[in-house]
Design a protein around this motif. Structure first.
Motif, PDB file in Angstrom:
ATOM      1  N   THR A  28    -123.030   1.890 -80.666  1.00  0.00           N
ATOM      2  CA  THR A  28    -122.022   2.795 -81.047  1.00  0.00           C
ATOM      3  C   THR A  28    -120.897   2.878 -80.021  1.00  0.00           C
ATOM      4  O   THR A  28    -119.775   3.501 -80.088  1.00  0.00           O
ATOM      5  N   ALA A  29    -120.861   2.125 -79.058  1.00  0.00           N
ATOM      6  CA  ALA A  29    -119.918   2.097 -77.994  1.00  0.00           C
ATOM      7  C   ALA A  29    -118.644   1.609 -78.650  1.00  0.00           C
ATOM      8  O   ALA A  29    -117.675   2.133 -78.281  1.00  0.00           O
ATOM      9  N   PRO A  30    -118.453   0.359 -79.491  1.00  0.00           N
ATOM     10  CA  PRO A  30    -117.218   0.118 -79.988  1.00  0.00           C
ATOM     11  C   PRO A  30    -116.765   1.131 -80.940  1.00  0.00           C
ATOM     12  O   PRO A  30    -115.432   1.088 -81.080  1.00  0.00           O
ATOM     13  N   LEU A  31    -117.618   1.731 -81.523  1.00  0.00           N
ATOM     14  CA  LEU A  31    -117.064   2.773 -82.648  1.00  0.00           C
ATOM     15  C   LEU A  31    -116.573   4.045 -81.559  1.00  0.00           C
ATOM     16  O   LEU A  31    -115.303   4.549 -82.158  1.00  0.00           O
ATOM     17  N   LEU A  32    -116.947   4.405 -80.661  1.00  0.00           N
ATOM     18  CA  LEU A  32    -116.523   5.476 -79.620  1.00  0.00           C
ATOM     19  C   LEU A  32    -115.032   5.031 -79.155  1.00  0.00           C
ATOM     20  O   LEU A  32    -114.032   5.594 -79.231  1.00  0.00           O
ATOM     21  N   GLN A  33    -115.134   3.565 -78.766  1.00  0.00           N
ATOM     22  CA  GLN A  33    -113.896   3.149 -78.257  1.00  0.00           C
ATOM     23  C   GLN A  33    -112.627   3.060 -79.122  1.00  0.00           C
ATOM     24  O   GLN A  33    -111.604   3.337 -78.910  1.00  0.00           O
ATOM     25  N   ARG A  34    -113.154   2.506 -80.505  1.00  0.00           N
ATOM     26  CA  ARG A  34    -112.059   2.475 -81.469  1.00  0.00           C
ATOM     27  C   ARG A  34    -111.649   3.931 -81.872  1.00  0.00           C
ATOM     28  O   ARG A  34    -110.386   3.977 -82.263  1.00  0.00           O
ATOM     29  N   ALA A  35    -112.423   5.091 -81.728  1.00  0.00           N
ATOM     30  CA  ALA A  35    -112.125   6.415 -82.027  1.00  0.00           C
ATOM     31  C   ALA A  35    -111.373   7.053 -80.882  1.00  0.00           C
ATOM     32  O   ALA A  35    -110.829   8.315 -80.986  1.00  0.00           O
ATOM     33  N   GLY A  36    -111.127   6.211 -79.639  1.00  0.00           N
ATOM     34  CA  GLY A  36    -110.393   6.852 -78.450  1.00  0.00           C
ATOM     35  C   GLY A  36    -111.399   7.904 -77.781  1.00  0.00           C
ATOM     36  O   GLY A  36    -110.838   8.615 -77.202  1.00  0.00           O
ATOM     37  N   ALA A  50    -110.644  15.792 -78.956  1.00  0.00           N
ATOM     38  CA  ALA A  50    -109.644  16.113 -80.027  1.00  0.00           C
ATOM     39  C   ALA A  50    -110.268  16.205 -81.421  1.00  0.00           C
ATOM     40  O   ALA A  50    -111.125  15.010 -81.663  1.00  0.00           O
ATOM     41  N   PRO A  51    -109.896  16.940 -82.266  1.00  0.00           N
ATOM     42  CA  PRO A  51    -110.363  16.849 -83.726  1.00  0.00           C
ATOM     43  C   PRO A  51    -109.996  15.773 -84.258  1.00  0.00           C
ATOM     44  O   PRO A  51    -110.949  14.991 -85.125  1.00  0.00           O
ATOM     45  N   GLU A  52    -108.964  15.184 -84.029  1.00  0.00           N
ATOM     46  CA  GLU A  52    -108.548  13.896 -84.837  1.00  0.00           C
ATOM     47  C   GLU A  52    -109.284  12.629 -84.233  1.00  0.00           C
ATOM     48  O   GLU A  52    -109.555  11.630 -85.089  1.00  0.00           O
ATOM     49  N   ARG A  53    -109.775  12.627 -82.952  1.00  0.00           N
ATOM     50  CA  ARG A  53    -110.632  11.626 -82.492  1.00  0.00           C
ATOM     51  C   ARG A  53    -111.732  11.600 -83.083  1.00  0.00           C
ATOM     52  O   ARG A  53    -112.439  10.506 -83.367  1.00  0.00           O
ATOM     53  N   PHE A  54    -112.437  12.797 -83.439  1.00  0.00           N
ATOM     54  CA  PHE A  54    -113.537  13.143 -84.004  1.00  0.00           C
ATOM     55  C   PHE A  54    -113.727  12.485 -85.273  1.00  0.00           C
ATOM     56  O   PHE A  54    -114.593  11.762 -86.003  1.00  0.00           O
ATOM     57  N   ALA A  55    -112.612  12.967 -86.035  1.00  0.00           N
ATOM     58  CA  ALA A  55    -112.278  12.590 -87.475  1.00  0.00           C
ATOM     59  C   ALA A  55    -112.444  10.882 -87.541  1.00  0.00           C
ATOM     60  O   ALA A  55    -112.911  10.328 -88.569  1.00  0.00           O
ATOM     61  N   HIS A  56    -111.845  10.389 -86.602  1.00  0.00           N
ATOM     62  CA  HIS A  56    -111.788   9.051 -86.456  1.00  0.00           C
ATOM     63  C   HIS A  56    -113.194   8.313 -86.336  1.00  0.00           C
ATOM     64  O   HIS A  56    -113.546   7.478 -87.022  1.00  0.00           O
ATOM     65  N   LEU A  57    -113.861   8.980 -85.546  1.00  0.00           N
ATOM     66  CA  LEU A  57    -115.355   8.569 -85.209  1.00  0.00           C
ATOM     67  C   LEU A  57    -116.221   8.669 -86.307  1.00  0.00           C
ATOM     68  O   LEU A  57    -116.846   7.768 -86.860  1.00  0.00           O
ATOM     69  N   VAL A  58    -115.880   9.777 -87.252  1.00  0.00           N
ATOM     70  CA  VAL A  58    -116.691   9.728 -88.470  1.00  0.00           C
ATOM     71  C   VAL A  58    -116.192   8.804 -89.287  1.00  0.00           C
ATOM     72  O   VAL A  58    -117.271   8.346 -90.059  1.00  0.00           O
ATOM     73  N   GLY A 228    -111.572  13.810 -92.731  1.00  0.00           N
ATOM     74  CA  GLY A 228    -110.440  14.303 -92.718  1.00  0.00           C
ATOM     75  C   GLY A 228    -110.503  16.067 -93.032  1.00  0.00           C
ATOM     76  O   GLY A 228    -110.045  16.750 -92.309  1.00  0.00           O
ATOM     77  N   LEU A 229    -111.495  16.472 -93.676  1.00  0.00           N
ATOM     78  CA  LEU A 229    -111.728  17.898 -93.818  1.00  0.00           C
ATOM     79  C   LEU A 229    -112.508  18.357 -92.794  1.00  0.00           C
ATOM     80  O   LEU A 229    -112.282  19.453 -92.293  1.00  0.00           O
ATOM     81  N   ILE A 230    -113.430  17.512 -92.088  1.00  0.00           N
ATOM     82  CA  ILE A 230    -114.164  18.014 -91.181  1.00  0.00           C
ATOM     83  C   ILE A 230    -113.498  17.896 -89.883  1.00  0.00           C
ATOM     84  O   ILE A 230    -113.786  18.726 -89.016  1.00  0.00           O
ATOM     85  N   GLY A 231    -112.715  16.649 -89.702  1.00  0.00           N
ATOM     86  CA  GLY A 231    -112.199  16.673 -88.283  1.00  0.00           C
ATOM     87  C   GLY A 231    -110.911  17.316 -88.249  1.00  0.00           C
ATOM     88  O   GLY A 231    -109.994  17.026 -87.254  1.00  0.00           O
ATOM     89  N   ARG A 232    -110.537  18.400 -88.796  1.00  0.00           N
ATOM     90  CA  ARG A 232    -109.445  19.405 -88.625  1.00  0.00           C
ATOM     91  C   ARG A 232    -109.997  20.724 -88.340  1.00  0.00           C
ATOM     92  O   ARG A 232    -111.099  21.287 -88.391  1.00  0.00           O
ATOM     93  N   PRO A 233    -109.113  21.556 -87.394  1.00  0.00           N
ATOM     94  CA  PRO A 233    -109.690  22.691 -86.902  1.00  0.00           C
ATOM     95  C   PRO A 233    -109.559  23.943 -88.059  1.00  0.00           C
ATOM     96  O   PRO A 233    -110.324  24.935 -88.080  1.00  0.00           O
TER      97      PRO A 233
END
Length: 362
Positions: A28-36, A50-58, A228-233
């Protein structure tokens, strides 16, 4: 999937989202890194992302696991399942029908979410009855399904869906205060096995709220969903009053034979405003009830004259005209020609029209 607060996501939810991938042996380390998201951040219980980073991770987890449940459920959910459910929902007349259809759809998949919609007096309760897995992250997945339901319901109707309460059958975690930010209502906790894994209540009158989104809007949503639905406030509900009115007309044309397009008073009642307020808001958005009505009728007429062989008199009736002569007059005003002539030469005429012709009021 995942739960988020009003401005950022607690690291506890980030860890939970990673649980399935880790059990599958995915690094999972590369996935985290790509999501910032720095992997070392996971060791800090007070950390947030940040929500957008979490959405990127998902999104990264969806791709890595090939599973819309991120490897967290007892069985995988194949990519495209959520999209197909959404396509079924946008064809519904109202929110109640859409939620029931979604519940029936996911009920076709053994091991998937056991969804239910019940009505108790003036209160509607949406529930995820199973925890979707026999491990700690299964609870997280059920909670995320509830988040997704809430935001999708708001998106479908174009209006926020206020919740009265949420109940989670788990002891309150150290970050329990997060949930009030996620759902915008009081959140109750209970012991496992005491009820559905996750449930939310709202005003039952909202079950009749019309679905105002269509396939075109859904295509845009699916480019970002479900992450996108989940990773926004908050819920994705950006929709103008004009769009809601337009969608109501489109739905009426699609469902009625002949069509009965809603009057201003009926549309105002659906949107919980006065007719005067509805007219004022449409004016502020640069349009009007009649202009939108003409646009929808014109676009439907052009499409059917170009692509179909339906008799013109029947088309006029289906578009809500009591007499075909009224349809002829309107069509000539819109296009400068008759419906019959347009059917014969419509393709040529369309190519010659200015690009913004269809959006002009006649």
């Amino acid at each position: 999937m995942g739960s988020i607060g009003s401005r950022s996501v607690t690291v506890h939810h980030v860890r939970a989202a990673l649980g399935g991938a880790r059990r599958l042996g995915i690094d999972t380390a590369p996935l985290l890194q790509r999501a910032g998201i720095p992997p070392l951040l996971l060791g800090d219980d007070a950390a947030r992302v940040a929500p957008e980073r979490f959405a990127h991770l998902v999104r990264e987890l969806h791709e890595a696991t090939g599973d819309e449940f991120l490897g967290l459920g007892s069985v995988p959910s194949r990519p495209g399942t959520f999209a197909m459910m959404c396509h079924l929902c946008v064809g519904c007349a109202d929110l109640g029908a859409a939620v029931r259809r979604a519940a029936r759809f996911y009920g076709l998949f053994p091991g998937g979410p056991d969804l239910a919609l019940e009505r108790h007096g003036g209160e509607a309760v949406f529930a995820v009855r199973n925890d979707l897995g026999g491990h700690p992250e299964g609870r997280f997945l059920a909670e995320s399904a509830l988040v997704l339901f809430h935001r999708l319901a708001s998106w479908l109707t174009g209006r926020p869906l206020p919740l009265r309460w949420v109940r989670l059958t788990c002891p309150p975690p150290p970050y329990a205060a997060e949930y009030a930010l996620v759902f915008g209502c009081p959140v109750r906790f209970g012991r496992p096995g005491s009820g559905p894994a996750a449930a939310a209540a709202f005003d039952a009158r909202r079950l009749t709220a019309p679905v105002v989104r269509d396939e075109e809007a859904l295509r845009d949503l699916l480019r970002r969903a479900p992450a996108g639905l989940i990773g926004r406030p908050g819920p994705a509900i950006a929709v103008t009053v004009a769009e809601q009115v337009r969608r109501a007309f489109v739905h009426a044309l699609r469902e009625g034979r002949p069509a009965r397009l809603p009057e201003v008073s009926q549309l105002a009642a659906r949107l919980a405003v006065s007719p005067a307020t509805l007219r004022r808001r449409l004016q502020e958005e640069g349009t009007s009830y009649q202009r939108l009505k003409d646009q929808v009728r014109r676009e439907a007429a052009v499409a059917h004259l170009t692509e179909g062989r339906e008799p013109i008199a029947e088309l006029a009736s289906r578009l809500g005209y009591s007499e075909d002569t009224a349809f002829h007059r309107a069509f000539r005003r819109w296009t400068g020609t008759t419906p019959g002539a347009y059917r014969l030469h419509g393709a040529v005429r369309t190519q010659r029209q200015p690009a913004d012709h269809r959006g002009q009021e006649s």
